[in-house]
Design a protein around this motif. Structure first.
Motif, short mmCIF file in Angstrom:
data_model
loop_
_atom_site.label_atom_id
_atom_site.label_comp_id
_atom_site.label_asym_id
_atom_site.label_seq_id
_atom_site.Cartn_x
_atom_site.Cartn_y
_atom_site.Cartn_z
N GLY A 221 45.20 34.97 34.06
CA GLY A 221 45.82 35.91 34.99
C GLY A 221 45.36 37.34 34.82
N LEU A 222 44.53 37.61 33.80
CA LEU A 222 44.02 38.96 33.55
C LEU A 222 42.56 39.12 33.97
CD1 LEU A 222 45.56 39.24 29.99
CD2 LEU A 222 46.29 40.62 31.96
N MET A 223 41.92 38.05 34.41
CA MET A 223 40.47 38.08 34.58
C MET A 223 39.98 38.79 35.83
SD MET A 223 39.12 34.55 32.91
CE MET A 223 39.37 34.28 31.14
N LYS A 224 40.89 39.08 36.76
CA LYS A 224 40.46 39.87 37.92
C LYS A 224 40.09 41.29 37.51
CE LYS A 224 44.08 38.33 40.34
NZ LYS A 224 45.09 38.21 41.41
N LEU A 225 40.56 41.71 36.36
CA LEU A 225 40.23 43.06 35.89
C LEU A 225 38.75 43.22 35.57
CD1 LEU A 225 43.28 43.45 33.48
CD2 LEU A 225 42.93 44.77 35.58
N VAL A 226 38.07 42.11 35.22
CA VAL A 226 36.67 42.21 34.76
C VAL A 226 35.68 41.74 35.82
CG1 VAL A 226 37.31 42.04 32.35
CG2 VAL A 226 36.81 39.95 33.62
N LEU A 227 36.10 41.69 37.08
CA LEU A 227 35.19 41.20 38.12
C LEU A 227 33.99 42.11 38.32
CD1 LEU A 227 37.64 39.82 40.84
CD2 LEU A 227 36.28 38.56 39.18
N THR A 228 34.14 43.41 38.07
CA THR A 228 32.98 44.30 38.25
C THR A 228 31.87 43.95 37.28
OG1 THR A 228 34.09 45.89 36.80
CG2 THR A 228 34.29 46.25 39.17
N LYS A 229 32.22 43.45 36.11
CA LYS A 229 31.22 43.03 35.12
C LYS A 229 30.75 41.60 35.37
CE LYS A 229 31.48 43.79 30.77
NZ LYS A 229 31.95 43.85 29.36
N THR A 230 31.65 40.76 35.87
CA THR A 230 31.36 39.33 35.99
C THR A 230 30.49 39.00 37.20
OG1 THR A 230 33.54 38.92 35.02
CG2 THR A 230 32.44 37.06 36.07
N LEU A 231 30.81 39.58 38.33
CA LEU A 231 30.10 39.25 39.57
C LEU A 231 28.73 39.93 39.59
CD1 LEU A 231 33.08 39.49 42.08
CD2 LEU A 231 32.13 37.45 40.98
N PRO A 232 27.79 39.42 40.40
CA PRO A 232 26.43 39.97 40.43
C PRO A 232 26.41 41.47 40.70
CG PRO A 232 26.53 37.92 41.67
CD PRO A 232 27.94 38.26 41.31
N ALA A 233 25.49 42.17 40.06
CA ALA A 233 25.40 43.63 40.18
C ALA A 233 25.07 44.07 41.60
CB ALA A 233 24.36 44.17 39.20
N ASN A 234 24.42 43.20 42.38
CA ASN A 234 24.06 43.57 43.75
C ASN A 234 25.14 43.22 44.77
OD1 ASN A 234 23.81 40.82 43.60
ND2 ASN A 234 21.81 40.72 44.62
N LEU A 235 26.25 42.66 44.31
CA LEU A 235 27.35 42.37 45.22
C LEU A 235 28.19 43.63 45.40
CD1 LEU A 235 28.86 40.25 46.89
CD2 LEU A 235 30.16 39.64 44.84
N GLU A 236 28.29 44.11 46.63
CA GLU A 236 28.94 45.40 46.89
C GLU A 236 30.43 45.29 47.14
OE1 GLU A 236 26.90 47.26 50.10
OE2 GLU A 236 25.02 47.49 48.99
N ARG A 237 30.86 44.20 47.76
CA ARG A 237 32.29 44.08 48.10
C ARG A 237 32.71 42.62 48.04
NH1 ARG A 237 31.65 46.62 53.95
NH2 ARG A 237 30.47 48.01 52.62
N VAL A 238 33.98 42.39 47.77
CA VAL A 238 34.47 41.03 47.66
C VAL A 238 35.97 41.02 47.94
CG1 VAL A 238 35.00 41.17 45.17
CG2 VAL A 238 34.41 38.96 46.20
N ILE A 239 36.42 39.92 48.56
CA ILE A 239 37.85 39.67 48.74
C ILE A 239 38.30 38.79 47.58
CG2 ILE A 239 39.60 38.56 50.18
CD1 ILE A 239 37.82 39.16 52.60
N VAL A 240 39.32 39.22 46.87
CA VAL A 240 39.82 38.48 45.71
C VAL A 240 41.15 37.83 46.08
CG1 VAL A 240 40.36 38.59 43.26
CG2 VAL A 240 38.73 40.20 44.24
N LEU A 241 41.27 36.53 45.83
CA LEU A 241 42.46 35.79 46.24
C LEU A 241 43.06 35.02 45.07
CD1 LEU A 241 41.05 34.22 49.55
CD2 LEU A 241 42.44 36.30 49.33
N ASP A 242 44.39 34.95 45.05
CA ASP A 242 45.08 34.04 44.14
C ASP A 242 44.96 32.62 44.69
OD1 ASP A 242 45.81 35.97 42.38
OD2 ASP A 242 47.95 35.97 42.86
#
Length: 754
Positions: A221-242
C-alpha cells in the motif's frame, strides 16, 4: 481556384457559426436565469431552493433552461464534428497550426480560464481536435500483490477495456504471485492494442519498508510513492489506480484532464469524501495532516517528468520522516504521506471533480458527487467491507460491479480500427488461416490452435513440496457439472492437487462463492485452481490436463479424472512406491487400477480385501467392464487380485490406465477434444518413449456415477463426430510415425488388428 474560395467561405461560415451559437446561447440562458433581478443557480449539484421565493414554476423554468442548454450543446458538438471533417479536407500545409482542445470538466478553478482559452483559440484556428488523439496510448499503473488482488485487477481491467477507444499500456507493480497469474492471463487474453509491463514489487520493498503501516494493504500500500523511480524514465504521465476501482466511462476522458494542469500542478486527486482527515470520527482520533478534508489516492494523475524535476523522492521521504516522529505509523498507507506533502505544498495538486473517484466507504459524502447514472465516472470500493458497504444506492453500484465481474472477457478482444498495432506475436491467427474452413472436421482442428484465456491460482495457494523428493500431486480437470466432487476428493487425498476448471466468467464467480462457502475447500491451501475460460463448442479436455500438469510443484504427478475417488491413504502409498520403484532414475508409469460403482451412495472400501469382497458381490466392477473392456483390460485384474508386489504389463491397443509419472512426461495431444482417444493417445506416447507400465498391487480408485457428459452424447448421436475422431486418430498415428520412425509402426498394426 473558384472551388477553393467557395470551400474557404463554407469553412469560414461554419467557424462563425461555432463561435456565435455558444455566445447567443449563453446570452439567452443568462437573461433567462434571473428572477426579479436575482440569479437562479443552474448547477446540478447545488441545493434546489436558495430562498423562500423558490416555487414549482421556477423549478420548471430551470429544467426547461437546462434541457435547452443540453440541446444547444448537442448542436455545438455536431457543428464541431462537421468542422473537423472540413478541416480534414483542408490543404495539408495548414494542418501544422492545429492544437488540441480538451473536454471541460469542473476542476480546480481552471474551467473558466480554459474555456476562455479555447474560445480565443478558435478565433485563429480552423477547429477543434478530439479530446485525446485517436491512437494515443494511455498509460495506467496498478500495484497488485497476491491472489485476491489479482482477481480484483481483472474486474478493473474489464471495466476499462469495455469503455476504452485508445491503446492502453498497463504498468503492473506486482509480486511474484500476481506477476505469474496476470502475465499468463494477459498472454492468453490477447486483447488488441494492449501492452503490459511488470515491475518487481518485491525489489521495491526496501524503499518503503522503513515506514510503519497499519493499513490492511500492508507494505504494498506504500508503493505508489516510488513510481517516479520505478516506471521508465521516458514515461511522462500515468494514471494510477487502486485494484478496487470500477470504470463507468472511457478512461481517455480522465487522461485528457492532464492538459488542465497549470504551473506546478503535478498531482490530480479527488477530495476525500469521508471525515477521516477532519479528525472528528471518534474521541482522540488523530489523523495525519491534510489540506481540509484531504485527498483520496485511489485515483491519481501523476505528471512524472515534473515530479522527477521537483525531486519528489526527497520531498515525500523528508515529509514522512518528520511526521512519523509524532504519528509513529501510517493508518491509510501512501494516502497519509501524499496528504502530508500536499499540506505543505498545496500548489502541487489539481483537484479532480469528485465523480472521478466516488468513494463507497461508510459515512462518506459520495452521494453529492452524482445526481444521475450518467454523472458517474469511477466507482471506488475503498471500504474493507467492499460490496457490503452501506450506501443509499449501493444496490446499483453492486450490480454495475457484478456486470463486469461476470462479463465475458472474450468479448473485449476488440480491434481498434485505424490504429497501427504491434506485430502479432501470437501464431494462432496464422495457424487458423491455414485450415480449410470447408473441411467437415474444421471445428475439431480449430480447437487445437485456440488460445483459451487462463487465470492461474484463482484461489489462495500455499504449498512447499516434501523435502524427500517423493511428493505427488493429483492432477484433474472439470467443468461446472462436476463441482460436487471437489469436497469428496479433498477428503480422500490429503496431498497437493492441481485442477483445471473449464468455466465461463459467470461460472467462475459461482465457483468462487461455492469454494468460499465450503469449510473443506477453505481449509485446504494445497489445491491449485486454474480457470480456463470457455470458448468454442468442444470441451478441451487435453488442454485442461496440460494446464493442470504444467502448474505443479512436486516431482511426480498422479494423472486422474475428477469422477474418481482415490482410496484412503493412496497419497502416502504412492510416495513409498516412488522410492520402491526408483521413479527418479527410471522411466516408469505406475498404474492405479480403476474400478466403478453404479450406486450414487457407496460405502467406500477401506482396504483391498473389502474391495475384492464388493467385487464378488457385484457392488463394484472393473472400470468400463460393460462398455469398453479394452481400455483397462491390460491391467490384468485377475492377477491384481492376488498380487502382493508390483508387476509389469505391456501396452495394448486402446489402453488408457490412470498413472503416476514424473512431471517431465509428455503433454497430452490437444487435437483430441470432447470424448474419445484423449487418454489413449497419451498412453501410446508414453509407450513409444519406452516407459514401463507397472501395476501397483495395493492401490485402487473408484469411479462415481454421474449423468452422461454432453460430449459423449454428441459422440453417440453424431455420425460426423465419430468420422472426425477416426480421422484425427489416423493423423495422430501418422505424426507418431514421422516423429518416432520404426518404433511407432506397431501402433498402426495394432489399430488394424483391433
Amino acid at each position: 481556384m473558384l472551388g477553393i474560395c467557395r470551400g474557404r467561405r463554407k469553412f469560414l461560415a461554419a467557424s462563425l457559426s461555432l463561435l456565435c451559437i455558444p455566445a447567443i446561447t449563453w446570452i439567452y440562458l443568462f437573461s433567462g436565469s434571473f428572477e426579479d433581478g436575482k440569479p437562479v443557480s443552474l448547477s446540478p449539484l447545488e441545493s434546489q431552493a436558495h430562498s423562500p421565493r423558490y416555487t414549482a414554476s421556477s423549478q420548471r423554468e430551470r429544467e426547461s433552461l437546462e434541457v435547452r442548454m443540453r440541446e444547444v450543446e448537442e448542436e455545438n458538438r455536431a457543428l464541431r464534428r462537421q468542422l473537423s471533417l472540413a478541416q480534414g479536407r483542408a490543404p495539408s500545409h495548414r494542418r501544422g497550426n492545429h492544437s488540441k482542445t480538451y473536454s471541460m470538466e469542473e476542476g480546480t478553478g481552471d474551467s473558466e480560464n480554459l474555456r476562455a482559452g479555447i474560445v480565443a483559440g478558435n478565433s485563429s484556428e480552423c477547429g477543434q481536435q478530439p479530446v485525446v488523439e485517436k491512437c494515443e496510448t494511455i498509460h495506467v499503473a496498478i500495484v497488485c500483490a497476491g491472489y485476491n488482488a489479482s482477481r480484483d485487477v481483472v474486474t478493473l481491467v474489464k471495466s476499462v477495456l469495455f469503455h476504452r477507444r485508445n491503446p492502453l499500456h498497463f504498468h503492473l507493480i506486482a509480486d511474484s504471485i500476481a506477476e505469474q497469474i496476470l502475465a499468463t492471463l494477459f498472454q492468453t487474453w490477447m486483447v488488441p492494442a494492449v501492452r503490459v509491463d511488470f515491475y518487481n514489487a518485491d525489489e521495491l520493498k526496501s524503499e518503503v519498508s522503513w515506514i510503519p503501516n497499519k493499513h490492511y494493504s500492508g507494505i504494498y500500500g506504500l508503493m505508489k510513492l516510488v513510481l517516479t523511480k520505478t516506471l521508465p524514465a521516458n514515461l511522462e504521465r500515468v494514471i494510477v489506480l487502486d485494484t478496487d476501482i470500477t470504470f463507468a466511462t472511457d478512461i481517455a476522458e480522465l487522461w485528457a484532464v492532464f492538459h488542465k494542469f497549470k504551473g506546478q500542478q503535478v498531482l490530480g486527486l479527488v477530495e476525500n469524501q469521508s471525515d477521516w482527515y477532519l479528525g472528528n470520527l471518534w474521541k482522540n482520533h488523530r489523523p495525519w495532516p491534510a489540506l481540509g478534508r484531504g485527498y483520496n489516492t485511489g485515483v491519481i494523475l501523476l505528471l512524472l517528468d515534473k515530479l522527477r524535476k521537483m525531486k519528489w523522492e526527497q520531498m515525500w521521504r523528508l515529509t514522512a520522516e518528520r511526521e512519523l516522529m509524532g504519528m509513529l505509523s501510517t493508518s491509510l498507507a501512501d494516502q497519509d504521506i501524499f496528504n502530508a506533502v500536499i499540506k505543505q505544498n498545496p500548489f502541487l495538486v489539481y483537484q479532480l471533480p469528485c465523480f472521478w473517484n466516488v468513494q463507497l466507504s461508510d459515512h462518506t459524502r459520495s452521494e453529492q458527487c452524482y445526481r444521475d447514472v450518467s454523472d458517474l465516472k469511477v466507482i471506488h470500493w475503498n471500504s474493507p467491507k467492499k460490496l457490503r458497504v452501506k450506501n443509499k444506492h449501493v444496490e446499483f453500484f453492486r450490480n454495475l460491479y457484478l456486470t463486469f465481474l461476470e462479463y465475458d472477457g472474450n468479448l473485449l478482444r476488440r480491434e481498434l480500427f485505424g490504429c497501427p498495432s504491434e506485430a502479432d506475436v501470437n501464431s494462432e491467427n496464422k495457424q487458423l488461416s491455414e485450415l480449410d474452413e470447408d473441411d467437415l472436421c474444421y471445428e475439431f482442428r480449430r480447437e487445437r490452435f485456440t488460445v483459451h484465456r487462463t487465470h492461474l491460482y484463482f484461489l489462495h495457494y500455499e504449498y512447499e513440496p516434501a523435502a524427500d523428493s517423493t511428493d505427488v500431486t493429483l492432477v484433474a480437470q472439470l467443468s461446472m457439472d462436476r463441482l460436487q466432487m471437489l469436497e469428496a476428493i479433498c477428503k480422500h487425498w490429503e496431498g497437493p492437487i492441481s485442477l483445471a476448471l473449464y468455466l465461463s466468467d459467470a461460472e467462475a464467480q459461482q465457483f468462487l462463492r461455492y469454494a468460499q462457502g465450503s469449510e473443506v475447500l477453505m481449509s485446504r491451501h494445497n489445491v491449485g485452481y486454474h480457470i480456463v475460460y470457455k470458448e468454442g463448442q468442444f470441451y478441451p479436455v487435453n488442454l485442461l490436463r496440460n494446464v493442470a500438469m504444467k502448474h505443479i510443484s512436486t516431482p511426480y504427478m498422479f494423472l486422474s479424472d475428477i469422477d474418481f475417488l482415490p482410496m484412503y491413504g493412496l497419497y502416502e502409498y504412492l510416495r513409498k512406491s516412488v522410492i520402491q520403484l526408483d521413479l527418479a532414475n527410471t522411466k516408469k508409469a505406475m498404474i492405479v487400477p480403476a474400478f466403478e460403482t453404479l450406486r450414487y451412495r457407496l460405502s467406500f472400501p477401506k482396504s483391498k480385501a473389502e474391495l475384492l469382497s464388493m467385487l464378488d458381490m457385484g457392488t463394484l466392477f472393473t472400470f468400463r467392464y460393460h462398455v469398453w473392456t479394452k481400455g483397462h483390460a491390460p491391467t490384468n485384474f485377475a492377477k491384481w487380485r492376488t498380487a502382493t508386489t508390483p508387476y509389469r504389463v505391456e501396452w495394448e491397443a486402446d489402453f488408457e490406465p490412470y498413472v503416476v509419472v514424473r512431471r517431465d512426461c509428455p503433454e497430452y495431444d490437444r487435437r483430441f477434444v470432447g470424448f474419445g482417444w484423449n487418454k489413449v493417445a497419451h498412453i501410446m506416447e508414453l509407450d513409444v518413449q519406452e516407459y514401463e507400465f507397472i501395476v501397483l498391487p495395493n492401490a485402487y480408485m473408484i469411479h462415481m456415477p454421474h449423468a452422461p457428459s454432453f460430449d459423449i452424447t454428441k459422440f453417440r448421436s453424431n455420425k460426423q463426430y465419430r468420422i472426425c475422431l477416426k480421422t484425427l486418430k489416423e493423423e495422430f498415428q501418422q505424426d507418431m510415425s514421422r516423429r518416432y520412425g520404426f518404433a511407432a509402426l506397431k501402433y498402426l498394426t495394432a489399430e488394424n488388428n483391433s
